[in-house]
Design a protein around this motif. Structure first.
Motif, PDB file in Angstrom:
ATOM      1  N   GLU A  23     -15.477  25.841  35.581  1.00  0.00           N
ATOM      2  CA  GLU A  23     -14.416  25.616  34.577  1.00  0.00           C
ATOM      3  C   GLU A  23     -14.856  24.576  33.608  1.00  0.00           C
ATOM      4  O   GLU A  23     -14.435  24.629  32.407  1.00  0.00           O
ATOM      5  CB  GLU A  23     -12.921  25.350  35.029  1.00  0.00           C
ATOM      6  CG  GLU A  23     -12.179  26.279  35.836  1.00  0.00           C
ATOM      7  CD  GLU A  23     -10.795  26.175  36.453  1.00  0.00           C
ATOM      8  OE1 GLU A  23     -10.529  24.791  36.158  1.00  0.00           O
ATOM      9  OE2 GLU A  23     -10.235  27.020  37.200  1.00  0.00           O
ATOM     10  N   MET A  49     -13.675  33.386  30.020  1.00  0.00           N
ATOM     11  CA  MET A  49     -14.767  32.867  30.814  1.00  0.00           C
ATOM     12  C   MET A  49     -15.869  32.393  29.838  1.00  0.00           C
ATOM     13  O   MET A  49     -15.907  32.698  28.662  1.00  0.00           O
ATOM     14  CB  MET A  49     -15.451  34.057  31.489  1.00  0.00           C
ATOM     15  CG  MET A  49     -14.584  34.590  32.666  1.00  0.00           C
ATOM     16  SD  MET A  49     -15.512  35.677  33.713  1.00  0.00           S
ATOM     17  CE  MET A  49     -16.567  34.647  34.595  1.00  0.00           C
ATOM     18  N   VAL A 336      -8.130  26.629  32.185  1.00  0.00           N
ATOM     19  CA  VAL A 336      -7.334  27.747  32.663  1.00  0.00           C
ATOM     20  C   VAL A 336      -6.424  27.512  33.852  1.00  0.00           C
ATOM     21  O   VAL A 336      -6.601  27.968  34.903  1.00  0.00           O
ATOM     22  CB  VAL A 336      -8.287  29.010  33.055  1.00  0.00           C
ATOM     23  CG1 VAL A 336      -9.031  29.617  31.836  1.00  0.00           C
ATOM     24  CG2 VAL A 336      -9.407  28.575  33.887  1.00  0.00           C
ATOM     25  N   HIS A 370      -3.784  32.611  35.779  1.00  0.00           N
ATOM     26  CA  HIS A 370      -4.510  31.880  37.015  1.00  0.00           C
ATOM     27  C   HIS A 370      -3.476  32.052  38.239  1.00  0.00           C
ATOM     28  O   HIS A 370      -3.471  30.958  38.820  1.00  0.00           O
ATOM     29  CB  HIS A 370      -4.712  30.554  36.557  1.00  0.00           C
ATOM     30  CG  HIS A 370      -5.736  29.830  37.502  1.00  0.00           C
ATOM     31  ND1 HIS A 370      -6.404  28.730  37.191  1.00  0.00           N
ATOM     32  CD2 HIS A 370      -5.867  30.336  38.816  1.00  0.00           C
ATOM     33  CE1 HIS A 370      -7.069  28.241  38.375  1.00  0.00           C
ATOM     34  NE2 HIS A 370      -6.655  29.119  39.610  1.00  0.00           N
ATOM     35  N   PHE A 377      -9.328  33.590  35.892  1.00  0.00           N
ATOM     36  CA  PHE A 377      -9.354  34.005  34.536  1.00  0.00           C
ATOM     37  C   PHE A 377      -8.407  35.084  34.178  1.00  0.00           C
ATOM     38  O   PHE A 377      -8.328  35.499  32.974  1.00  0.00           O
ATOM     39  CB  PHE A 377     -10.876  34.203  34.262  1.00  0.00           C
ATOM     40  CG  PHE A 377     -11.721  33.062  34.483  1.00  0.00           C
ATOM     41  CD1 PHE A 377     -11.496  31.894  33.568  1.00  0.00           C
ATOM     42  CD2 PHE A 377     -12.542  33.027  35.427  1.00  0.00           C
ATOM     43  CE1 PHE A 377     -12.497  30.926  33.667  1.00  0.00           C
ATOM     44  CE2 PHE A 377     -13.380  32.212  35.416  1.00  0.00           C
ATOM     45  CZ  PHE A 377     -13.381  30.838  35.020  1.00  0.00           C
TER      46      PHE A 377
END
Length: 480
Positions: A23, A49, A336, A370, A377
């Motif tokens: 991440e 992403m 995220v 999430h 994602f």
């Protein structure tokens, strides 16, 4: 066979798994503000992403970007079905779309600071069932399926100039207003398709481009004010983007004037992001009363009298989205995080006698991000939608049903729907977005002269989007 292959493919990818990506890479994926992330010509959810810099053409892509050329290459597959909605149920539509284009950085190419040329062309080589909209018939369900009778379309060809330390943006050329104004708040943009915005406001749906000019000024990285003019063509399905006038079918041309203020943030800017947009619009096109003639009689039965017309339609669009909850209470820097957001948007027309016959339309919902640790994602949405017809449109649908030999129109004036949807991030550059919807009081707005009372019920569909430029490595890495 095509339907079977498509559905099997969807089921297969739904059960595929993605390992958790790093991440931290996301925090530095780009330095654009949310107001600069203009939607593509085929609107899709943003892929959270990190961009892949690998691929079989990564070296060539990096060379192009270093020399001011950023290629754009995508593939989108859309599928819609109406097992229980409309005047002709158990139908389906599938559309395959390729987009090819590039952004040309004129500072790198010729030394012109802040100048960029944007170009994009769309091809829809495989289309099954152009009549799906008429079959599904309703304001909400029928409008979701695209109507693209021509294979090739110019969708974007503009010159953009940034000034005043990039705070001021000027852009002119051929473009679609929906890429800059009334940007979707929902989880999957397919479910945010609005007949009001596209047909009444005159923001013709993608892929249809029109002459335009816009000016935007960033008061801060979060807050933007913007105004624009677009030429709108009522016969947009039969244009190809290269016309200088109304095209082959000669639809009514009108001018659309838009002005908005938008505030947009993400998790890199705020712990609990907030986005909102307020937009006013005016379309100067002649509005044909859906029901009345100049003698205040029904145009369905009084065909000898001229239909009543007014000049212009105006209104307002309001939209907002807010993150309400985070599992980490905002204590981490994850781009995220496990979170829940809520949103709502609505378009209200001030002229109840507008040609399309919609008084107001909107949606509201909850987004879950999430939810599962194995798929950080992915996102999921629960949404409520509505479309309220004008009195004139409702009277027209009732008379049109009788004129077609029907036994009487028995559908309410406000169509509503509940939908579940998801964005499955299958890999870097690949997004699958399925949905299922149940609608009530599904009307026959897109097929008024049907003797059948439209049914309310279930519809579903999916969009598969592939950023081929990223998958191939052509997106390169831009130095900031």
């Amino acid at each position: 066979m095509k339907k079977t292959i498509l559905m099997v493919s969807m089921l297969g990818v739904l059960f595929s798994q993605i390992s958790r990506a790093d991440e931290d890479v996301l925090l530095a994926q780009n330095n654009q503000t949310p107001n600069e992330r203009i939607g593509p010509q085929v609107q899709i959810p943003e892929n959270p992403m990190p961009e892949s810099k690998d691929g079989p053409l990564a070296n060539q892509g990096q060379w192009l970007v270093d020399h001011g050329i950023t290629p754009h290459l995508t593939f989108t597959q859309l599928y819609f079905a109406n097992p229980g909605v409309g005047v002709e149920t158990d139908q389906s539509e599938s559309v395959s779309i390729f987009t090819v284009g590039a952004s040309l950085d004129l500072e790198k190419m010729i030394g012109l600071s802040g100048g960029t040329i944007h170009y994009e062309h769309l091809f829809a080589p495989w289309i099954h069932n152009l009549n799906y909209g008429m079959q599904a018939s309703s304001t909400i369900v029928g409008t979701l399926g695209p109507y693209i009778p021509k294979t090739s379309h110019l969708t974007l060809f503009t010159y953009e100039q940034k000034l005043l330390d990039d705070k001021l943006t000027l852009e002119a050329g051929k473009s679609n207003a929906g890429n800059y104004f009334a940007l979707p708040m929902c989880n999957s943009p397919t479910l945010c398709v609005s007949a009001t915005l596209q047909n009444i406001v005159g923001i013709n749906p993608p892929p249809y481009a029109n002459w335009s000019a816009r000016m935007a000024y960033d008061l801060s990285p979060k807050l933007r004010v913007q105004t624009g003019w677009w030429r709108s063509d009522a016969a947009f399905p039969f244009t190809n983007g290269w016309e200088s006038n109304s095209g082959d079918i000669g639809g009514q041309m009108s001018n659309v004037y838009l002005a908005n203020m938008s505030y947009r943030t993400d998790f890199s800017m705020e712990k609990y992001p907030l986005s909102y947009e307020v937009m006013g619009f005016y379309n100067d096109g002649k509005q044909t009363n859906p029901y009345y003639t100049v003698n205040h009689t029904s145009k369905v039965f009084d065909t000898s009298s001229a239909v009543d017309k007014t000049s212009g339609v105006s209104g307002i669009y309001l939209g907002a989205k807010k993150t309400l909850w985070r599992a980490d209470h905002g204590e981490s820097d994850s781009p995220v995080p496990k979170s829940i957001s809520a949103y709502a948007s609505m378009t209200q027309t001030f002229n109840d006698e507008n040609t399309k016959g919609i008084q107001n339309q909107g949606n509201a919902g909850i987004l879950f991000n999430h939810m599962f640790e194995s798929r950080p994602f992915d996102s999921y949405g629960l949404s409520f939608q509505w479309a309220h017809l004008t009195d004139a449109e409702q009277n027209f649908l009732q008379d049109a049903n009788l004129a077609a030999g029907g036994s009487g129109y028995k559908v309410g004036q406000t169509e509503t729907a509940l939908a579940l949807d998801a964005n499955f991030i299958l890999s870097k550059g690949v997004i699958l977005s399925p949905f299922v919807m149940y609608s009530w009081d599904s009307n026959s707005m897109l097929n008024p002269y049907s003797a059948v009372n439209p049914e309310s019920g279930v519809s579903f569909g999916a969009t598969l989007h592939m950023k081929l430029d990223q998958i191939l490595g052509l997106s390169g890495k831009t130095a900031h």
